[in-house]
Structure formats: C-alpha cells, structure tokens
Design a protein around this motif. Structure first.
Motif, PDB file in Angstrom:
ATOM      1  N   GLU A 466       0.843  -1.189   0.000  1.00 47.46           N
ATOM      2  CA  GLU A 466       0.000   0.000   0.000  1.00 47.46           C
ATOM      3  C   GLU A 466       0.874   1.231   0.000  1.00 47.46           C
ATOM      4  N   THR A 467       0.613   2.115  -0.935  1.00 44.96           N
ATOM      5  CA  THR A 467       1.448   3.301  -1.026  1.00 44.96           C
ATOM      6  C   THR A 467       0.784   4.465  -0.316  1.00 44.96           C
ATOM      7  N   VAL A 468       1.534   5.084   0.549  1.00 43.60           N
ATOM      8  CA  VAL A 468       1.004   6.254   1.237  1.00 43.60           C
ATOM      9  C   VAL A 468       1.512   7.499   0.519  1.00 43.60           C
ATOM     10  N   GLN A 527       1.271   3.280  -7.334  1.00 41.71           N
ATOM     11  CA  GLN A 527       2.370   2.344  -7.259  1.00 41.71           C
ATOM     12  C   GLN A 527       3.562   2.865  -8.061  1.00 41.71           C
ATOM     13  N   ARG A 528       3.273   3.520  -9.171  1.00 40.84           N
ATOM     14  CA  ARG A 528       4.379   4.042  -9.983  1.00 40.84           C
ATOM     15  C   ARG A 528       5.048   5.238  -9.308  1.00 40.84           C
ATOM     16  N   ILE A 529       4.247   6.031  -8.574  1.00 43.31           N
ATOM     17  CA  ILE A 529       4.857   7.113  -7.786  1.00 43.31           C
ATOM     18  C   ILE A 529       5.779   6.488  -6.735  1.00 43.31           C
ATOM     19  N   ALA A 530       5.305   5.386  -6.137  1.00 42.96           N
ATOM     20  CA  ALA A 530       6.112   4.714  -5.115  1.00 42.96           C
ATOM     21  C   ALA A 530       7.412   4.201  -5.714  1.00 42.96           C
ATOM     22  N   ILE A 531       7.314   3.698  -6.939  1.00 44.05           N
ATOM     23  CA  ILE A 531       8.525   3.190  -7.586  1.00 44.05           C
ATOM     24  C   ILE A 531       9.485   4.345  -7.885  1.00 44.05           C
ATOM     25  N   ALA A 532       8.916   5.470  -8.350  1.00 42.44           N
ATOM     26  CA  ALA A 532       9.768   6.644  -8.594  1.00 42.44           C
ATOM     27  C   ALA A 532      10.468   7.061  -7.301  1.00 42.44           C
ATOM     28  N   ARG A 533       9.741   6.967  -6.201  1.00 43.49           N
ATOM     29  CA  ARG A 533      10.294   7.303  -4.894  1.00 43.49           C
ATOM     30  C   ARG A 533      11.487   6.390  -4.573  1.00 43.49           C
ATOM     31  N   THR A 548       2.594  -5.393  -6.917  1.00 43.12           N
ATOM     32  CA  THR A 548       1.612  -5.308  -8.010  1.00 43.12           C
ATOM     33  C   THR A 548       0.278  -5.920  -7.631  1.00 43.12           C
ATOM     34  N   SER A 549       0.081  -6.212  -6.360  1.00 43.50           N
ATOM     35  CA  SER A 549      -1.193  -6.837  -6.016  1.00 43.50           C
ATOM     36  C   SER A 549      -2.314  -5.824  -6.203  1.00 43.50           C
ATOM     37  N   GLY A 550      -3.405  -6.280  -6.654  1.00 43.61           N
ATOM     38  CA  GLY A 550      -4.573  -5.414  -6.812  1.00 43.61           C
ATOM     39  C   GLY A 550      -4.538  -4.534  -8.042  1.00 43.61           C
ATOM     40  N   VAL A 559       3.811  -1.217 -14.404  1.00 39.93           N
ATOM     41  CA  VAL A 559       4.537  -1.282 -13.135  1.00 39.93           C
ATOM     42  C   VAL A 559       5.680  -2.281 -13.240  1.00 39.93           C
ATOM     43  N   PHE A 560       5.409  -3.425 -13.918  1.00 39.74           N
ATOM     44  CA  PHE A 560       6.464  -4.422 -14.070  1.00 39.74           C
ATOM     45  C   PHE A 560       7.666  -3.886 -14.833  1.00 39.74           C
ATOM     46  N   GLU A 561       7.365  -3.184 -15.917  1.00 31.88           N
ATOM     47  CA  GLU A 561       8.457  -2.585 -16.695  1.00 31.88           C
ATOM     48  C   GLU A 561       9.303  -1.699 -15.794  1.00 31.88           C
ATOM     49  N   ALA A 562       8.588  -0.872 -15.011  1.00 32.78           N
ATOM     50  CA  ALA A 562       9.286   0.056 -14.124  1.00 32.78           C
ATOM     51  C   ALA A 562      10.116  -0.711 -13.106  1.00 32.78           C
TER      52      ALA A 562
END
Ligand code: UTP
Ligand code: MG
Length: 629
Positions: A466-468, A527-533, A548-550, A559-562
């Motif tokens: 879960e991304t906050v 989720q992508r913002i979280a990955i950028a973080r 990547t759940s949900g 998201v997988f690519e990222a």
C-alpha cells in the motif's frame, strides 16, 4: 532560549526548524535520550518571564488595593471641610498643601495613573504568561512528537493513533492553559495567604489560631478532592482519547465504511462513546462542583468560631468592637486565596493528568535502538544473510522459527508462500523495523545491529503493498525518498517508473497536489509514484512487498516494466505471487509456517515436487482457467 526574548522569539522559517531538528535529533551514540521532562526543566528557560509576570501580577494587586484611595481623598478631604489626619494624607498634604483644587486635581490624576499602571501590569502579565504557556507547549510538543517518531513499529502497531494525537494536542493544551491561567495565580494566592496569616498573628494571635483551627479540615478536604478530581480527569481524558481514536480510524477508512454501508453503525459507535464520555465528565464535574461550596462552608465555620469567641471578648470588654470587625475583615481576606486555590484544582488536575499522559509516552522505551557502539554503515555491496533467525511480534507466539537464508549481492530473490506464512515479517527485519528474538541478520557479513539505524535504512528502498501519498505536490511525493534531489532527478525517476506519462497530463504537472484531499490517483499510478520514490534513492538494496497486487493487467504491465528497470544491479528481496516475477528470480525461498521449507531456482524447485510445485500448479491452473473462460 533565553528568558529575555522568550516573548518575541523571532519567527523561524519552517525549513530551518526542520533542519535544526534533524541536527538535534540525529541519533548520537553518546547523547543519552532524555526520557523524563521534569517540570523544572520545562520552566527553567522561562524563569525570567515568570518572575516578570509575577511582578506584573503583584502590580495588578497593588493597583486594586490603591483603586479606592482617590475616592477617599475626594470624599474626605475635598468635599468635607475638615481634612483627615491619616499618615498617608499627611504625606499628601506635605507635598500639595491644603488647597482643595490641587487635591482634586491630584485625585483625578491618581485615578488615571492607577488605571494606566493597572493596564500596563495586566498587559504584561497576560503577555508573559501566554508566551511562557506557548513556549512550554512548543517544547513539550516537539519532545513528545520526536519521541513518537523514534518509537519502534512494535509500539505503533499497538497504540491507537487517535490516542497519540490527543496526547500531542489536548493534553499539551491542558498544561498550556494551566500555565496561562493558574500557575502565577496559585503562587500569588499562596503568598497572599502567608502574608495575611502574618498580619493576623500580629493583630491577635489567639484569634488567628482559632481561625486557623479549620485549616487542617480544609487541607484534608482539598487534598482528597484534588485526588479524586484528578482520577476523574484521567478517565475523562482517556475517554476523549478513545473518541479521537474512533474518529481518526473511521475517517481514515471512510471508503470501507461506505463500501459496507456501515455509516449508521459508525455514528452509533461514536454516540455510544460520546454518551460514556458525558457520563464520566458529569461525574468529574459533580466532584468539582462540590469542592468550592464545601470550602465555603468550612470557611464559614471558621468565621463563626471567631465571631463566637470575639463577641464574648467584646462583651467582657477585653476587645473593642472595631478590633473584632477589622479582624473579621482580614479573616475574609485570608480565606479568599484558599477558596481561589480550591477553584484552581480543576485546571490543575487537567494539567497534571495531561503531564502524566505525556510522560507515559516519553518514558516508553524506544524499542529498536542504536547500541552505544553502533557506527555509520559503509556503502553496502548488498549480501544479505539470515542466520537461524526467530522472531515474535509479542511474547507469546513466534512468527518466524530458525529462518536461515542468503541473498548474494546483485541477486533478485523472491519470497513465496501461503498467506500468513511470515513473508512480510522476514523482510521487516532487514531494515530493523523489528529486532529478531534470536539469531543474526548480516549485511556484507556484519550484524546489522552494529550499524546506526538511519545509515542502514538510507541504503534501502521500499515499495510496499500500500502506497502512502502525502498531501503535497507530485514532485515532493517523489522527492520524499531523497530530499536533496534536483528537479532533473525527479523527472528522470518519474520517467523510469513509467509515471511521467500520467503526471504530464495532470493540470499542474509535477506541481499538482495529490494525496489526502488532493487529486486522487489510481492504484497503478500510486504504485508508480512509489517506484519513482524508490528509483530516486538508488540504493544497493531494494525491498518489495507484493508491489503489483490489486492492479489490472494493463497497469501491472507498466509497473512491471518500471520494476525491472528499478531492480537492475541491486540486491532485491521481493514478495511475489505472480509467476512471471518469481520465475525470473535468481533464488526463490518458499516460506511456510515461519520456516523456509524450500529454496533454489524455479526449475530446481519444480523438480522437488514439493510445496513450491504445488503452489505453482495451483496458480498455473488458475491462469489456464482464466484464459479459457
Ligand atoms: P506476515 O504478515 O509475515 O505474513 O504474518 P505474510 O506471509 O506476509 O502473509 P500475506 O501473504 O501478506 O498475507 C505472519 C504472522 O504474523 C502475525 C500474523 O498473524 C501471521 O500469522 N502478525 C503479523 C502479527 O502477529 N502481528 C503483525 O503486526 C503482523
Ligand atoms: Mg505480507
């Protein structure tokens, strides 16, 4: 802070405060964490202001005493033909002579002068006590908040957020209110009391003893009531904390409430809590309401006693009637501060309970802490090793039992297993969110307990289930992972995380406010913002908990690519349930009931035909069925 400028402390830019705080709170092995904030420590920096405030209050009292005097001069010396002969008037006459107009002018000027003096003192007193109250709460708030930040996750798992919030806000406010409205008043009253008793002993020590005979009863009463009021206040505050918790919990999960149409139930829940709060508060209030009148009655008993003995002395001629009247007037003045102090018990009790509740948090041990010998971690290669690690969230049931595993630098490892097996628990131990109950976790061959926590976590990035997001612009949300980054880095990280395509479409681009009450994002976008973080931190170790759940297949693909870009050249621990992620892993650990039951590459584990093969086949069936239907 020195007392001289405590009232006009220059406004500091919030960022400077932040910087100063981060410097102040940098965990240093040599600086013991101050656990108890004594009242003396809190008030010491403000002694100057408090003394000045005290002088101001004394000035106010003096002005009150002087107030009737000009009127007396006008009545006795201006309007009457015969001038008074009191010693004070003799001083006035010595300066002004007996000219009535001059006396009248003096009286009028005195009215104004006394009012101005009173105004200055009142202003000074209010200003100084407010300033001390504010700065003490400021210090308290920062201490408790920074301590709360340092407390381990185990503490936060157990404690209700609402209760903590109410400690940081309401309890501190109670203390502030006592400092602003009560502290100096109690001091002044106590001093007046002592002064009055002195004067009365001087006037007639026998009467004074009679008058003071009720004091023990008074003392016992005030003492026992204060204790009971304090107990009641404690319950009131506890209940208020619970109400804040309920509101906080429900509002932060309003989606769930609506989804299950439980709005009415939640309102009822709050109503129930509120009713209980009213009940407890009424009980406390009835205690408080009893004390002041009771004190009044005891005081009346004292006055009655003095009247009884005094009048008999007057009858026998041993005392003049005037003498008795003067004494009774003084008696009234002596009892007044006692009554005032008894009225303060409420404010005092609330502040005392608030102080207790704050101390309770401050005295909670930090849990996971740096050992005195902890040093800054060197730059990691990324070898992670668990040696016979066991762990339990609470003292009872162990969640992990003798877990041993090894992830080599640069490897991608996957943790798989049924739900509740202990996967999240395992990865929570790597950044020391919790400490294992036994066993050792090593990074590059060194026990992680030998590193300072901050320097350890600085070399890890997380993408969690879960991304906050914070209520802040997009760029700040990304930069949360590395506050010192440049705008260029942010844009680069967003591009790598496949996030730039949707950020560019936002109304204000990178300046769009997102998060709570800002623009909302979809699960995949979050989720992508979280990955950028995580990208922007560029750390040697990367921890992913079902990132990547949900997500639907389209956003999952992005998201997988990222993630693939993010994982390059890093040591990765990923909890995954998707075959594609798992099959690519260099090593797979199968977790079951807190043990690692199998480990190896996909093909090896398939050959074993054990737990992994079973999990795989189940999912494979699912995929096939999904594709067929
Ligand atoms: P985990 O949270 O480690 O399980 O909890 P998991 O493997 O990641 O499960 P999924 O796949 O996300 O569902 C392991 C055990 O620890 C307990 C849980 O009850 C579970 O039995 N636990 C977890 C706690 O006691 N306290 C916690 O804060 C979290
Ligand atoms: Mg989990």
């Amino acid at each position: 802070m020195d007392s001289g400028n405590s009232g006009s402390r220059p406004a500091i830019h919030p960022l400077i405060v932040e910087k100063r705080l981060s410097e102040k709170n940098e965990p240093s092995p040599h600086r013991p964490i101050q656990r108890r904030l004594s009242i003396r420590t809190l008030l010491r920096p403000h002694l100057g202001s408090l003394t000045l405030g005290f002088v101001a209050i004394a000035g106010e009292s003096l002005a009150n005493l002087l107030e009737p005097w000009p009127l007396k001069i006008v009545l006795d010396d201006v309007l009457r033909s015969k001038s008074s002969n009191a010693w004070t008037m003799r001083i006035v006459h010595a300066f002004l002579g007996y000219d009535k107009m001059a006396l009248l002018k003096f009286a009028c000027a005195a009215v104004l002068a006394i009012a101005v003096f009173d105004a200055i003192c009142t202003y000074g007193e209010k200003y100084l006590t407010t300033s001390v109250g504010q700065w003490v709460s400021y210090d308290l708030r920062l201490s408790i908040y920074s301590h709360i930040q340092r407390l381990s996750l185990a503490f936060h798992d157990q404690k209700r957020t609402g209760d903590l919030i109410s400690r940081v806000t309401d309890d501190i406010e109670a203390i502030q209110s006592f400092i602003m409205n009560g502290l100096l008043g109690v001091l002044i009253n106590a001093m007046t009391l002592v002064g009055m008793i002195g004067v009365m002993f001087y006037l007639n020590w026998r009467f004074t003893l009679i008058a003071l005979s009720v004091v023990p009863a008074l003392f016992v009463m005030v003492y026992s009531y204060t204790r009971r009021i304090k107990k009641a206040s404690r319950e009131v505050r506890k209940k208020e904390g619970e109400i804040t918790s309920v509101v906080e919990e429900v509002l932060s999960s309003i989606r769930v409430v609506k989804a299950f149409a439980r709005e009415d139930y939640e309102v009822q829940r709050l109503e129930r809590e509120s009713l209980e709060a009213v009940d407890i508060a009424m009980r406390a209030r009835s205690l408080k309401a009893k004390l002041t009148p009771l004190v009044g009655i005891v005081v009346a008993v004292g006055t009655g006693l003095v009247l009884w003995f005094g009048a008999r002395l007057v009858l026998t001629g041993a005392l003049s009637a005037g003498g008795l009247v003067v004494f009774i007037l003084y008696l009234g003045k002596m009892y007044k501060p006692m009554q005032e102090i008894s009225k303060m018990t409420d404010t005092y009790s609330k502040a005392a309970v608030g102080y207790e509740r704050i101390q309770e948090v401050l005295q909670t041990s930090v849990g996971v802490k740096d050992t005195p010998k902890a040093r800054r971690a060197p730059k990691f290669h990324g070898d992670i090793e668990f040696e016979n690690v066991s762990f339990a969230y609470n003292d009872e049931a162990p969640v992990l039992n003798g877990v041993s595993l090894q992830i080599k630098a640069g490897q991608v490892s996957a943790l798989v297993g049924p739900t509740g097996a202990g996967k999240t628990s395992i990865i929570s131990l790597i950044p020391r969110f919790y400490d294992p109950s036994s066993g050792v976790i090593k990074i590059d061959g060194t026990d992680i307990k030998r590193f300072q926590q901050k320097s350890l976590r600085h070399q890890m990035s997380f993408v969690l289930q879960e991304t906050v997001l914070f209520h802040a612009p997009v760029w700040q949300n990304i930069a949360y992972g590395k506050p010192s980054c440049t705008r260029q880095e942010i844009i680069h990280a967003a591009a790598l995380a496949n996030a730039s395509e949707f950020i560019d479409k936002m109304p204000d681009g990178y300046n769009t406010i997102i998060g709570e009450r800002g623009m909302t994002l979809s699960g995949g976008q979050r989720q992508r913002i979280a990955i950028a973080r995580a990208v922007i931190r560029n750390t040697p170790i990367l921890i992913l908990d079902e990132p990547t759940s949900g997500l639907d297949s389209a956003s999952e693909q992005l998201v997988f690519e990222a993630l693939d870009r993010l994982m390059q050249g890093k040591t990765v621990a990923v909890i995954a349930h998707r075959l594609s992620t798992i099959q690519k892993a260099d090593v797979i650990f199968v977790v079951k009931d807190g043990h690692i039951v199998e480990s190896g590459k996909h093909e090896e584990l398939m050959k074993l035909n054990g737990v992994y093969a079973e999990l795989h086949n189940l999912q494979f069936q699912d995929v096939v069925t999904a594709e067929v239907s």
